[in-house]
Scaffold this motif. Structure first.
Motif, PDB file in Angstrom:
ATOM      1  N   SER A  67       0.740  -1.244  -0.179  1.00 27.95           N
ATOM      2  CA  SER A  67       0.025   0.011  -0.028  1.00 27.95           C
ATOM      3  C   SER A  67       0.966   1.163   0.313  1.00 27.95           C
ATOM      4  O   SER A  67       0.566   2.226  -0.501  1.00 27.95           O
ATOM      5  N   ASP A  68       2.149   1.230   0.710  1.00 36.80           N
ATOM      6  CA  ASP A  68       3.096   2.288   0.656  1.00 36.80           C
ATOM      7  C   ASP A  68       3.695   2.489  -0.755  1.00 36.80           C
ATOM      8  O   ASP A  68       4.168   3.671  -1.046  1.00 36.80           O
ATOM      9  N   ASN A  69       3.846   1.503  -1.327  1.00 38.55           N
ATOM     10  CA  ASN A  69       4.752   1.488  -2.812  1.00 38.55           C
ATOM     11  C   ASN A  69       3.799   1.467  -4.120  1.00 38.55           C
ATOM     12  O   ASN A  69       4.257   1.663  -5.111  1.00 38.55           O
ATOM     13  N   SER A  70       2.305   0.976  -3.740  1.00 47.57           N
ATOM     14  CA  SER A  70       1.524   1.014  -5.072  1.00 47.57           C
ATOM     15  C   SER A  70       1.641   2.631  -5.606  1.00 47.57           C
ATOM     16  O   SER A  70       1.339   3.488  -4.945  1.00 47.57           O
ATOM     17  N   CYS A  71       1.906   2.569  -6.971  1.00 44.60           N
ATOM     18  CA  CYS A  71       1.927   3.810  -7.597  1.00 44.60           C
ATOM     19  C   CYS A  71       0.925   4.491  -7.882  1.00 44.60           C
ATOM     20  O   CYS A  71       0.718   5.515  -8.250  1.00 44.60           O
ATOM     21  N   GLY A  72      -0.500   3.696  -7.372  1.00 43.36           N
ATOM     22  CA  GLY A  72      -1.734   4.309  -7.640  1.00 43.36           C
ATOM     23  C   GLY A  72      -2.324   4.566  -9.053  1.00 43.36           C
ATOM     24  O   GLY A  72      -3.436   4.894  -9.127  1.00 43.36           O
ATOM     25  N   GLN A  73      -1.814   3.710 -10.156  1.00 46.94           N
ATOM     26  CA  GLN A  73      -2.249   3.904 -11.573  1.00 46.94           C
ATOM     27  C   GLN A  73      -3.263   2.834 -11.558  1.00 46.94           C
ATOM     28  O   GLN A  73      -4.120   3.048 -12.323  1.00 46.94           O
ATOM     29  N   ARG A  78      -4.491  -0.146  -6.200  1.00 47.01           N
ATOM     30  CA  ARG A  78      -4.461   1.204  -5.546  1.00 47.01           C
ATOM     31  C   ARG A  78      -5.308   0.890  -4.339  1.00 47.01           C
ATOM     32  O   ARG A  78      -5.039   1.456  -3.091  1.00 47.01           O
ATOM     33  N   ILE A  79      -6.558   0.365  -4.725  1.00 43.73           N
ATOM     34  CA  ILE A  79      -7.678   0.263  -3.717  1.00 43.73           C
ATOM     35  C   ILE A  79      -7.618  -0.994  -2.845  1.00 43.73           C
ATOM     36  O   ILE A  79      -7.741  -1.134  -1.739  1.00 43.73           O
ATOM     37  N   HIS A  82      -5.316  -1.563  -0.221  1.00 46.69           N
ATOM     38  CA  HIS A  82      -5.726  -0.745   1.039  1.00 46.69           C
ATOM     39  C   HIS A  82      -6.932  -1.644   1.833  1.00 46.69           C
ATOM     40  O   HIS A  82      -6.769  -1.644   3.126  1.00 46.69           O
TER      41      HIS A  82
ATOM     42  N   ILE B 168      -0.092  12.161 -11.283  1.00 46.02           N
ATOM     43  CA  ILE B 168      -0.669  11.491 -10.038  1.00 46.02           C
ATOM     44  C   ILE B 168       0.371  11.483  -8.995  1.00 46.02           C
ATOM     45  O   ILE B 168       1.655  11.282  -9.399  1.00 46.02           O
ATOM     46  N   ASN B 171       0.874   7.941  -3.110  1.00 46.94           N
ATOM     47  CA  ASN B 171       0.936   6.556  -3.299  1.00 46.94           C
ATOM     48  C   ASN B 171      -0.317   5.793  -2.841  1.00 46.94           C
ATOM     49  O   ASN B 171      -1.195   6.110  -1.941  1.00 46.94           O
ATOM     50  N   GLY B 172      -0.701   4.534  -3.317  1.00 44.41           N
ATOM     51  CA  GLY B 172      -1.572   3.712  -2.980  1.00 44.41           C
ATOM     52  C   GLY B 172      -2.960   4.479  -2.938  1.00 44.41           C
ATOM     53  O   GLY B 172      -3.372   5.162  -3.917  1.00 44.41           O
ATOM     54  N   PHE B 173      -3.915   4.198  -1.808  1.00 44.30           N
ATOM     55  CA  PHE B 173      -4.912   4.574  -1.606  1.00 44.30           C
ATOM     56  C   PHE B 173      -5.088   6.054  -1.417  1.00 44.30           C
ATOM     57  O   PHE B 173      -6.123   6.559  -1.852  1.00 44.30           O
ATOM     58  N   SER B 175      -3.323   8.072  -3.353  1.00 48.34           N
ATOM     59  CA  SER B 175      -2.942   9.026  -4.618  1.00 48.34           C
ATOM     60  C   SER B 175      -4.174   9.875  -5.048  1.00 48.34           C
ATOM     61  O   SER B 175      -5.092   9.720  -4.805  1.00 48.34           O
TER      62      SER B 175
END
Ligand SMILES: Cc1cc2nc3c(=O)[nH]c(=O)nc-3n(C[C@H](O)[C@H](O)[C@H](O)COP(=O)(O)OP(=O)(O)OC[C@H]3O[C@@H](n4cnc5c(N)ncnc54)[C@H](O)[C@@H]3O)c2cc1C
Ligand code: SF4
Ligand code: SF4
Ligand code: SF4
Lengths: 648, 347
Positions: A67-73, A78-79, A82, B168, B171-173, B175
């Protein structure tokens, strides 16, 4: 669960609940090279526990890491990460819900199968391993509302390419930035770890590409050339150079040699707030990249431009100052320098010692000397036929340079077959395209000369016998097959040697029988004298190797020097220790089925036509167009992987 | 050419086409949220997963190239579940304020959630801690909590407009879409026009209307000669917004500049001149068109007779039609007799 020994790492499954085993059954490194012992690890290949750490808590830490390293793309990571993390947090604190395990399983399957990149995909696999093997434990924790003890973890990300690169460049991210058209951002990121992007982008031996996961599908991502592309973009578009921030200059550090290792060390030292001074014997920067690697592979203006940026960062370079002759190494160690970095490379040419060799006969050269003379613009001897002895990149460089300097026929003599040739296949092909003849399974016996001039080389044919220590079949002479190749020049391109004159009289510096400087290990420290730390790296420490190796060593030394001065400690930096540990875990698996269709070949590298290129030293390879670069970058699978290691 | 089959239908495409493009060409629909024809594939929404025979797991159709003899399946229980789960994850932390959201009724998320029958919001109450910075343009309102991070806006800003002022972040949730340091926004509204949800809305007017309440009148932009197409959103005979929803339409593929998208308030501005004015006794006074034209003709004639035709120059506007501009220069050359004629678009 302190007596649990379990591993799902790789193919093997070890489970002390099923069969009595001890930690020995798990073939994974159980401590870091700095002595930190570990109780378990979780990563891209599974989970392993052998000491006092709880697998479910480890999975929680892993979810935190994701969750800290997920780039969110992408959505599943991303979710999903979490939601998975929240569930593990609940379970571990004794507040787990009945459907938590089921939810983790479903979302982990989505992660594994649906996430955009390998970070999410491999993490999904890891969580599923935990659910599969520790489902009962989780159910128990939830039912009894029991919490698990928290361990301390080391968290790190890697990628096969990144781990293979000696300087650990942030490859997946800078390639992704190219895919997004953010060329300048990509270059800025590269410059965080590497001061010669355009140089490395042309001549790196590219260990990253040999470990690129895309190779398992349809060929490696052309990482090296992509780097060249962004470096060229800045120059061609006349964009402002975005250099890393530098600190105001502080204490002086002496560096011997302005080769890749020395430049890199200076570049990072200036970022750390020092005033590095490089002593360089030659009149120009780059070391073997300038006077070894020929200009048609690496244009000198580019190298000079990149070295100039290093100077701009606040690195002073004193040219034509030979340490040993013009200034004594001892003076540097005892004077106003707080530390010394040795990056003096391997500047001497070597020869085989066959009959008839002599530096005094016209037409006889040692490879490194020949290339240096060409590079420094000296008037080099030219004739009809030139024999180059050797099978490495230096031999190819000598042969192609000789052709460009006017020899009509250039032949490479190599004692094994083409398969064993250590030279890069791409360069062998380039040489063959230029009509350089490869006389394989042939070895020189004697240099023949008349009136102080080379007239020919007597060679003998070889055949391959039993494998030797290196695993390659040993070439053996075929008696009676000797013959003479008429030639007016012979270049011995069989290696370089280290010139140790400068360390004469400094007994504390240990050297090996190959004349390399001995260092303690990851801390790069060679010795301490009068409180001054002497560090070493690059060819003078490893023997002739690679540019990127030198750049990496220079960077490592810079950080170690900083630590040595500020903390008085010679402990290696945690980052190098972890990098080393990750290397041992082998992030690249040649046999992995990546699950992608084979549908995009690597971009073709364009070359200037042979007729146009063999008459001059101008660059042969042509850079990518924007479209080619973006298409090539789009082939990258973004193979980030996460690892957490529980401290014992 | 490459031959493959998609859901049993033989499809032929050029090498270098993606599975999604191949499916589109054969009229087979693969659901997507982030993909847009005018941009390179983004790959963020993971809705376009398809199964390919022989591969261990599904691949995204938008960015996986078609290969010879591929057998692609676009609908299966597994794929449906994956798509459904992706949508339900998009709802985590999503405010569900559809009744007050500008996008209600034309929101891609709303439509898809409906289509896939997602009826519950998983982990209600979960809220990302987004470290929101002010959106870069006052013309555009950002509703970060509605954002599904499809990255269409980021991609459009960089790829279509060549700017790249948003990215973006985090990070993560946690973002979020935020400004790129040092890159200035040009307020073109490209991001706004591609956002599939109500995360970016038009900040010009407070008046709003649902899609079925207002009229959308397609027209040609009058600001320059490119001829961009857009829709005037008209409520009670008043313009309330300019939108572009057709991203396949020539010549602008749904893109506009700041003027086309946001600079239309002059239309009903109280300061707008609606009657001709003539200066008399040092003061501008309303008059009739007849009087105004007559006065102008008289003055031009006087000047030409006293000082010659080259003492007069004509300067036309890019906002007039080609025909008007033609007549204008003809009038100057043939009637007044001067070549002093120019046009603001030449600048
Ligand atoms: C022909 C050739 C081709 C190569 N091709 C490639 C390639 O394609 N890709 C690749 O990755 N690597 C290649 N290499 C290897 C690569 O160039 C070296 O590994 C790399 O340059 C090592 O860097 P370094 O800084 O340790 O040493 P060097 O590059 O050798 O730099 C050492 C510097 O120290 C200076 N110096 C030495 N002694 C003294 C002294 N006493 N006082 C002051 N200064 C001193 C030297 O003049 C030199 O400038 C090639 C090498 C050669 C010879
Ligand atoms: S790290 Fe990879 S899997 Fe995770 S959000 Fe980014 S693209 Fe998706
Ligand atoms: S595909 Fe990309 S991330 Fe993966 S190993 Fe190759 S370059 Fe690295
Ligand atoms: S603001 Fe809109 S277009 Fe941009 S990422 Fe969010 S949902 Fe997508």
């Amino acid at each position: 669960m302190s007596d649990l020994v379990f591993s799902s790492w790789g193919d093997a499954t070890v489970d002390s609940r099923k069969q009595a085993v001890d930690a020995q059954a798990i073939e994974l490194p159980k401590e870091l090279s700095n002595g930190t012992s570990l109780a378990g690890i979780m990563g891209w290949d599974g989970i392993a526990v052998w000491g006092d750490s709880h697998p479910v808590d480890m999975a929680r830490a892993y979810a935190r890491g994701l969750s800290d390293n997920s780039c969110g793309q992408c959505i599943p990571c991303r979710i999903g990460s979490h939601v998975i993390l929240e569930a593990f947090e609940r379970i571990c604190s004794g507040a787990g819900r009945e459907n938590d395990a089921g939810e983790i399983k479903r979302l982990s399957e989505r992660l594994r199968d649906q996430a955009m990149c390998d970070l999410g995909q491999t993490c999904g696999k890891g969580f599923l391993d935990v659910i599969e093997n520790f489902g009962k434990e989780i159910d128990g924790l939830v039912a009894d509302k029991k919490s698990v003890p928290r361990s301390e973890y080391i968290t790190a990300t890697t990628a096969p390419c990144k781990s293979a690169c000696p300087a650990h460049l942030e490859i997946p991210t800078y390639v992704e930035l190219i895919k997004k058209g953010r060329f300048e951002d990509s270059l800025e990121l590269i410059r965080r770890d590497n001061c010669l992007p355009g140089t490395i982008g042309r001549v790196c031996v590219r260990p990253c590409e040999f470990d690129c996961r895309r190779s398992n599908v349809d060929g490696p991502v052309q990482i090296k050339f992509l780097k060249r592309f962004v470096a060229d973009y800045e120059i061609e578009r006349n964009r402002p150079t975005r250099l890393p921030e530098k600190e105001p200059e502080g204490e002086k550090i002496a560096i011997v040699g302005a080769g890749p290792a020395g430049l890199s060390c200076g570049y990072f030292l200036s970022q750390l707030g020092y005033a590095p001074v490089i002593f360089e014997a030659l009149g120009e920067p780059g070391g073997m990249a300038a006077v070894g690697i020929p200009d048609y592979r690496l244009p000198r203006e580019l190298l000079r431009y990149e070295a100039e940026l290093v100077r701009k960062m606040g690195v002073e370079i004193r040219y034509e100052t030979d340490v040993g002759t013009d200034v004594k190494l001892e003076e540097l160690i005892s004077n106003d320098y707080k530390a010394v970095f040795l990056g003096f490379g391997a500047r001497l040419g070597t020869s085989m010692g066959v009959e008839g060799e002599s530096d005094d006969i016209v037409g006889f050269f040692k490879g490194a000397d020949y290339l240096r003379d060409v590079a420094l613009g000296k008037d080099v001897f030219t004739g009809e036929t030139c024999i180059v002895v050797g099978g490495g990149n230096v031999a190819i460089d000598c042969a192609r340079s000789a052709l460009r300097k006017g020899f009509k026929n250039v032949k490479i003599v190599y004692r094994r077959s083409l398969i064993e040739m250590p030279a890069d296949a791409v360069e062998v092909q380039d040489a063959e395209d230029e009509k350089i003849e490869m006389l394989i399974l042939t070895n020189p016996n004697k240099i023949i000369s008349e009136n102080g001039k080379v007239t020919g080389v007597e060679v003998v044919k070889m055949e391959l016998g039993e494998p030797d220590d290196s695993g390659r079949r040993r070439p053996v002479e075929m008696k009676g097959s000797e013959y003479v190749i008429p030639a007016d020049a012979c270049i011995m391109a069989i290696g370089q040697a280290i010139d140790l004159d400068l360390i004469e009289g400094i007994e504390e510096l240990e050297t090996t029988r190959w004349k390399t400087i001995v260092i303690q290990g990851l801390n790069r420290l060679a010795m301490v004298k009068n409180g001054v730390g002497v560090f070493a790296g690059g060819d003078c420490e490893t023997g002739p190797l690679t540019l990127i190796g030198g750049l990496a060593a220079g960077k490592e030394a810079a950080y170690q020097i900083d630590r040595f001065i500020k903390e008085g400690s010679s402990d290696p930096m945690d980052e190098w220790v972890i990098n080393k540990f990750i290397e041992e875990l082998k992030p690249y698996d040649k046999a992995e089925d990546v699950g992608q269709p084979c549908s995009t070949e690597p971009a073709k590298i364009h070359h200037k036509p042979v007729a146009e290129r063999v008459t001059n030293m101008e660059e042969v390879e042509v850079g990518f167009t924007h479209e080619e670069a973006i298409a090539e970058a789009s082939r990258c699978l973004r193979c980030y992987r996460l690892m957490v290691a529980a401290k014992a | 050419m490459i031959n493959l089959t998609i859901d049993g239908t033989p499809v032929q495409v050029e090498k270098g086409q993606t599975i999604l493009e191949a499916a589109n060409s054969a009229g087979i629909r693969i659901p997507t949220m982030c993909w847009m024809k005018k941009m390179r594939p983004i790959g963020s929404c993971r809705m376009c997963v398809v199964e390919v025979e022989g591969l261990g797991k599904p691949v995204s159709a938008c960015d996986t190239m078609a290969a010879a003899d591929m057998k692609v399946t676009t609908q299966s229980e597994l794929l449906h579940g994956m798509r459904r789960d992706a949508l339900s994850l998009m709802l985590v932390g999503h405010p569900l304020d559809c009744p007050v959201c500008d996008k209600g009724g034309e929101c891609v998320l709303q439509d898809m959630v409906w289509e896939f029958g997602v009826t519950e919001q998983p982990t209600p109450g979960a809220q990302p801690t987004r470290d929101i910075e002010r959106y870069i343009s006052p013309m555009i309102k950002q509703w970060a909590d509605r954002c599904v991070l499809c990255a269409r806006c980021v991609t459009a800003c960089k790829e279509v407009k060549g700017i790249g002022c948003i990215e973006i972040k985090g990070n993560g949730f946690d973002s979020y879409i935020g400004p790129v340091e040092g890159v200035d926004c040009i307020s073109c509204g490209e991001c706004l026009s591609v956002c599939p949800v109500g995360a970016l809305t038009d900040g010009i007017r407070d008046e709003k209307a649902r899609i079925w309440q207002s009229k959308r009148i397609t027209t040609t932009c009058g600001y320059c000669g490119v001829g961009c197409q857009f829709d005037l959103n008209v409520l009670n005979d008043k313009i309330i917004r300019v939108t572009t929803t057709d991203h396949d339409k020539l010549p602008n593929f749904g893109s506009l500049c700041i003027k086309g998208r946001f600079a239309w308030e002059f239309v009903d501005h109280p300061d707008r001149l609606t009657k001709p004015l003539v200066r008399r006794d040092g003061e501008l006074r309303e008059t009739t068109w007849e009087d105004a034209l007559h006065t102008a003709a008289k003055k031009i004639k006087e000047v030409r007779d006293a000082h010659g035709p080259d003492s007069i120059a004509g300067f036309a506007s890019a906002r007039c039609t080609n025909e008007d501009n033609y007549v204008f220069q003809k009038f100057f050359r043939a009637v007044i007799g001067t070549n002093n004629v120019d046009h603001c678009a030449r600048l």
